[in-house]
Scaffold this motif. Structure first.
Motif, PDB file in Angstrom:
ATOM      1  N   LEU A 221     -16.145  -9.998  19.907  1.00  0.00           N
ATOM      2  CA  LEU A 221     -15.676  -8.672  19.497  1.00  0.00           C
ATOM      3  C   LEU A 221     -16.182  -7.600  20.457  1.00  0.00           C
ATOM      4  CD1 LEU A 221     -16.132  -8.981  15.626  1.00  0.00           C
ATOM      5  CD2 LEU A 221     -13.965  -8.784  16.866  1.00  0.00           C
ATOM      6  N   TYR A 222     -17.413  -7.784  20.933  1.00  0.00           N
ATOM      7  CA  TYR A 222     -17.965  -6.849  21.920  1.00  0.00           C
ATOM      8  C   TYR A 222     -17.158  -6.905  23.213  1.00  0.00           C
ATOM      9  CZ  TYR A 222     -21.295  -4.682  25.125  1.00  0.00           C
ATOM     10  OH  TYR A 222     -21.870  -3.871  26.074  1.00  0.00           O
ATOM     11  N   LEU A 223     -16.788  -8.120  23.637  1.00  0.00           N
ATOM     12  CA  LEU A 223     -15.971  -8.262  24.844  1.00  0.00           C
ATOM     13  C   LEU A 223     -14.589  -7.647  24.632  1.00  0.00           C
ATOM     14  CD1 LEU A 223     -16.860 -11.921  25.898  1.00  0.00           C
ATOM     15  CD2 LEU A 223     -17.643  -9.788  26.967  1.00  0.00           C
ATOM     16  N   ALA A 224     -14.039  -7.813  23.417  1.00  0.00           N
ATOM     17  CA  ALA A 224     -12.734  -7.218  23.115  1.00  0.00           C
ATOM     18  C   ALA A 224     -12.811  -5.697  23.202  1.00  0.00           C
ATOM     19  CB  ALA A 224     -12.272  -7.648  21.726  1.00  0.00           C
ATOM     20  N   HIS A 225     -13.925  -5.135  22.761  1.00  0.00           N
ATOM     21  CA  HIS A 225     -14.120  -3.686  22.881  1.00  0.00           C
ATOM     22  C   HIS A 225     -14.181  -3.270  24.351  1.00  0.00           C
ATOM     23  CE1 HIS A 225     -15.870   0.308  22.523  1.00  0.00           C
ATOM     24  NE2 HIS A 225     -16.873  -0.083  23.284  1.00  0.00           N
ATOM     25  N   PHE A 233     -13.331  -2.891  17.111  1.00  0.00           N
ATOM     26  CA  PHE A 233     -13.952  -4.202  17.328  1.00  0.00           C
ATOM     27  C   PHE A 233     -15.460  -4.147  17.127  1.00  0.00           C
ATOM     28  CE2 PHE A 233     -10.016  -4.492  19.854  1.00  0.00           C
ATOM     29  CZ  PHE A 233      -9.477  -5.622  19.272  1.00  0.00           C
ATOM     30  N   LEU A 234     -16.091  -3.043  17.512  1.00  0.00           N
ATOM     31  CA  LEU A 234     -17.528  -2.906  17.281  1.00  0.00           C
ATOM     32  C   LEU A 234     -17.823  -2.657  15.806  1.00  0.00           C
ATOM     33  CD1 LEU A 234     -18.729  -0.759  20.322  1.00  0.00           C
ATOM     34  CD2 LEU A 234     -18.632  -3.252  20.091  1.00  0.00           C
ATOM     35  N   ASP A 235     -16.953  -1.883  15.156  1.00  0.00           N
ATOM     36  CA  ASP A 235     -17.167  -1.582  13.733  1.00  0.00           C
ATOM     37  C   ASP A 235     -17.109  -2.852  12.875  1.00  0.00           C
ATOM     38  OD1 ASP A 235     -17.435   1.093  14.330  1.00  0.00           O
ATOM     39  OD2 ASP A 235     -15.329   1.571  13.906  1.00  0.00           O
ATOM     40  N   VAL A 236     -16.276  -3.805  13.273  1.00  0.00           N
ATOM     41  CA  VAL A 236     -16.150  -5.048  12.512  1.00  0.00           C
ATOM     42  C   VAL A 236     -17.471  -5.803  12.465  1.00  0.00           C
ATOM     43  CG1 VAL A 236     -15.046  -7.329  12.484  1.00  0.00           C
ATOM     44  CG2 VAL A 236     -13.673  -5.294  12.893  1.00  0.00           C
ATOM     45  N   THR A 237     -18.259  -5.723  13.537  1.00  0.00           N
ATOM     46  CA  THR A 237     -19.529  -6.469  13.575  1.00  0.00           C
ATOM     47  C   THR A 237     -20.506  -5.992  12.508  1.00  0.00           C
ATOM     48  OG1 THR A 237     -20.550  -4.973  15.219  1.00  0.00           O
ATOM     49  CG2 THR A 237     -19.256  -6.823  16.055  1.00  0.00           C
ATOM     50  N   ALA A 238     -20.286  -4.798  11.972  1.00  0.00           N
ATOM     51  CA  ALA A 238     -21.158  -4.273  10.918  1.00  0.00           C
ATOM     52  C   ALA A 238     -20.851  -4.889   9.568  1.00  0.00           C
ATOM     53  CB  ALA A 238     -21.033  -2.755  10.831  1.00  0.00           C
ATOM     54  N   TYR A 239     -19.828  -5.759   9.519  1.00  0.00           N
ATOM     55  CA  TYR A 239     -19.440  -6.377   8.256  1.00  0.00           C
ATOM     56  C   TYR A 239     -19.440  -7.902   8.333  1.00  0.00           C
ATOM     57  CZ  TYR A 239     -18.118  -1.626   7.107  1.00  0.00           C
ATOM     58  OH  TYR A 239     -18.151  -0.272   6.881  1.00  0.00           O
ATOM     59  N   LEU A 240     -19.970  -8.449   9.409  1.00  0.00           N
ATOM     60  CA  LEU A 240     -20.120  -9.899   9.530  1.00  0.00           C
ATOM     61  C   LEU A 240     -21.434 -10.309   8.873  1.00  0.00           C
ATOM     62  CD1 LEU A 240     -18.951 -10.462  13.220  1.00  0.00           C
ATOM     63  CD2 LEU A 240     -17.607 -10.716  11.122  1.00  0.00           C
ATOM     64  N   THR A 260     -38.117  -8.920  15.272  1.00  0.00           N
ATOM     65  CA  THR A 260     -37.236  -9.818  16.018  1.00  0.00           C
ATOM     66  C   THR A 260     -35.855  -9.850  15.394  1.00  0.00           C
ATOM     67  OG1 THR A 260     -39.098 -11.229  16.666  1.00  0.00           O
ATOM     68  CG2 THR A 260     -36.889 -12.187  16.786  1.00  0.00           C
ATOM     69  N   VAL A 261     -34.833  -9.579  16.202  1.00  0.00           N
ATOM     70  CA  VAL A 261     -33.446  -9.608  15.736  1.00  0.00           C
ATOM     71  C   VAL A 261     -32.607 -10.352  16.760  1.00  0.00           C
ATOM     72  CG1 VAL A 261     -31.414  -8.272  15.077  1.00  0.00           C
ATOM     73  CG2 VAL A 261     -33.697  -7.405  14.540  1.00  0.00           C
ATOM     74  N   THR A 262     -31.820 -11.296  16.289  1.00  0.00           N
ATOM     75  CA  THR A 262     -30.881 -12.008  17.162  1.00  0.00           C
ATOM     76  C   THR A 262     -29.466 -11.762  16.658  1.00  0.00           C
ATOM     77  OG1 THR A 262     -31.105 -14.012  15.814  1.00  0.00           O
ATOM     78  CG2 THR A 262     -32.536 -13.815  17.735  1.00  0.00           C
ATOM     79  N   PHE A 263     -28.549 -11.470  17.559  1.00  0.00           N
ATOM     80  CA  PHE A 263     -27.140 -11.261  17.209  1.00  0.00           C
ATOM     81  C   PHE A 263     -26.987 -10.197  16.111  1.00  0.00           C
ATOM     82  CE2 PHE A 263     -27.337 -15.679  18.715  1.00  0.00           C
ATOM     83  CZ  PHE A 263     -26.423 -15.616  19.747  1.00  0.00           C
ATOM     84  N   SER A 264     -27.427  -9.005  16.403  1.00  0.00           N
ATOM     85  CA  SER A 264     -27.268  -7.903  15.448  1.00  0.00           C
ATOM     86  C   SER A 264     -25.904  -7.244  15.656  1.00  0.00           C
ATOM     87  CB  SER A 264     -28.381  -6.879  15.652  1.00  0.00           C
ATOM     88  OG  SER A 264     -28.300  -6.316  16.950  1.00  0.00           O
ATOM     89  N   PRO A 265     -25.444  -6.441  14.680  1.00  0.00           N
ATOM     90  CA  PRO A 265     -24.179  -5.709  14.870  1.00  0.00           C
ATOM     91  C   PRO A 265     -24.256  -4.794  16.089  1.00  0.00           C
ATOM     92  CG  PRO A 265     -24.876  -5.638  12.572  1.00  0.00           C
ATOM     93  CD  PRO A 265     -26.019  -6.216  13.341  1.00  0.00           C
ATOM     94  N   PHE A 266     -23.108  -4.511  16.687  1.00  0.00           N
ATOM     95  CA  PHE A 266     -23.064  -3.668  17.881  1.00  0.00           C
ATOM     96  C   PHE A 266     -22.865  -2.194  17.545  1.00  0.00           C
ATOM     97  CE2 PHE A 266     -22.225  -7.827  19.739  1.00  0.00           C
ATOM     98  CZ  PHE A 266     -23.085  -7.792  20.819  1.00  0.00           C
ATOM     99  N   VAL A 267     -23.043  -1.867  16.278  1.00  0.00           N
ATOM    100  CA  VAL A 267     -23.082  -0.472  15.845  1.00  0.00           C
ATOM    101  C   VAL A 267     -24.331  -0.305  14.989  1.00  0.00           C
ATOM    102  CG1 VAL A 267     -20.605  -0.065  15.921  1.00  0.00           C
ATOM    103  CG2 VAL A 267     -21.630  -0.997  13.843  1.00  0.00           C
ATOM    104  N   LYS A 268     -24.791   0.920  14.881  1.00  0.00           N
ATOM    105  CA  LYS A 268     -25.995   1.184  14.108  1.00  0.00           C
ATOM    106  C   LYS A 268     -25.704   1.059  12.617  1.00  0.00           C
ATOM    107  CE  LYS A 268     -29.683   4.572  13.484  1.00  0.00           C
ATOM    108  NZ  LYS A 268     -30.178   5.926  13.863  1.00  0.00           N
TER     109      LYS A 268
END
Length: 300
Positions: A221-225, A233-240, A260-268
């Motif tokens: 999704l980040y690459l799609a953005h 596409f970034l907003d969607v990551t906040a709901y995964l 430690t955080v791995t694979f966090s959403p790409f929005v705050k």
């Protein structure tokens, strides 16, 4: 002459009670070699992790200075491992508990004894909730014991605990809260895909792949953005679900802590957002699993 009880009342009395069903599920899990093998792996991995922590030079420095960082480092590493590998443990057991009934055909025998489909599912979920609580409590106590061993092995004393401000224990409690939420949602997710697939292989594979797809999917999704410049596409990551559970401790705890955080959403995202999303997933999983097993008959 002794009057005979009606056949219908005898049939009702022969039906397993809800508590009996829960006990039966727990007994079945306790007799699985895979259960104890995974427990052994968790114990060995936890001991190895504490050995690595004790070997770190910063651990000795933090203990010598009576720094809260010792407890925060313990929290950050050990509870992260408990959440991730404990979640895998619960996924496998939940998939096994539900999927084996379909694979072996024993679900038809259980239902033929008068057990309702929804009643059976709720009994299995309750049994897994008991297992999850046991894993949570045992994991926390075992990590606390090993933390004390680390403390003494590095020349510290129990007096360092009394010197810690109440904020430290409050923050650790919040992290523990997020681990419990992750366990609960993981159980519900695995139960749902197992009920939908009616197969041990399907339920286990989809459950184990769920968070991997979520986390890796966020990168796509980040690459799609990047290609489209669309914020959607970034907003969607906040709901995964995966990224939300990953970032939940960091979102709820003070920003000064290095979590430690791995694979966090790409929005705050903030703490309440992560809690609401996790709750929505949990309610949806529970509703879907109950709805499917209630409406769909078992023929296989």
């Amino acid at each position: 002459m002794v009057a005979k009880a009606p056949a219908s009342s005898l049939a009702r009395s022969a039906r397993p009670s809800f508590l009996g069903l829960i006990q039966g599920e727990l007994i079945k899990l306790s007799r699985q070699w895979l259960t104890w093998f995974m427990v052994l792996c968790l114990v060995a991995g936890t001991i190895l992790l504490h050995f690595i922590i004790a070997s770190n030079n910063s651990t000795h420095t933090n203990i010598a200075n009576s720094s809260p960082q010792f407890f925060y480092s313990e929290m950050n590493m050990t509870l992260f491992v408990l959440r991730v590998f404990g979640g895998i443990f619960l996924m496998i057991l939940t998939g096994l508990m539900i999927g084996m009934e379909y694979q072996n055909g024993t679900i038809r025998i259980i239902l033929a004894r008068g057990v309702g489909r929804v009643q059976l599912l709720l009994a299995k979920l309750t049994a897994m909730l008991v297992v999850g609580i046991e894993l949570f409590v045992a994991g926390v106590l075992f990590n606390a014991l090993l933390a004390l061993v680390t403390l003494y092995s590095q020349g510290g004393s129990i007096s360092i605990i009394d010197k810690m401000p109440a904020e430290v224990w409050n923050n650790i409690g919040i992290y523990l809260y997020t681990v419990a939420i992750s366990f609960a949602v993981t159980i519900l997710m695995t139960a749902t895909v197992s009920v939908l697939g009616r197969s041990l292989a399907f339920g286990m594979s989809v459950a184990l792949a769920w968070f991997a797809v979520d986390n890796i999917g966020s990168l796509f999704l980040y690459l799609a953005h990047g290609f489209t410049k669309q914020q959607f596409f970034l907003d969607v990551t906040a709901y995964l679900l995966g990224p939300i559970l990953n970032v939940m401790p960091k979102a709820l705890l003070p920003k000064s802590l290095d979590i430690t955080v791995t694979f966090s959403p790409f929005v705050k995202v903030d703490g309440p957002h992560t809690l609401w999303v996790a709750l929505a997933y949990g309610v949806a999983f529970l509703a879907i699993s109950i709805g499917v097993i209630w409406k769909r008959d078992v023929h296989e």
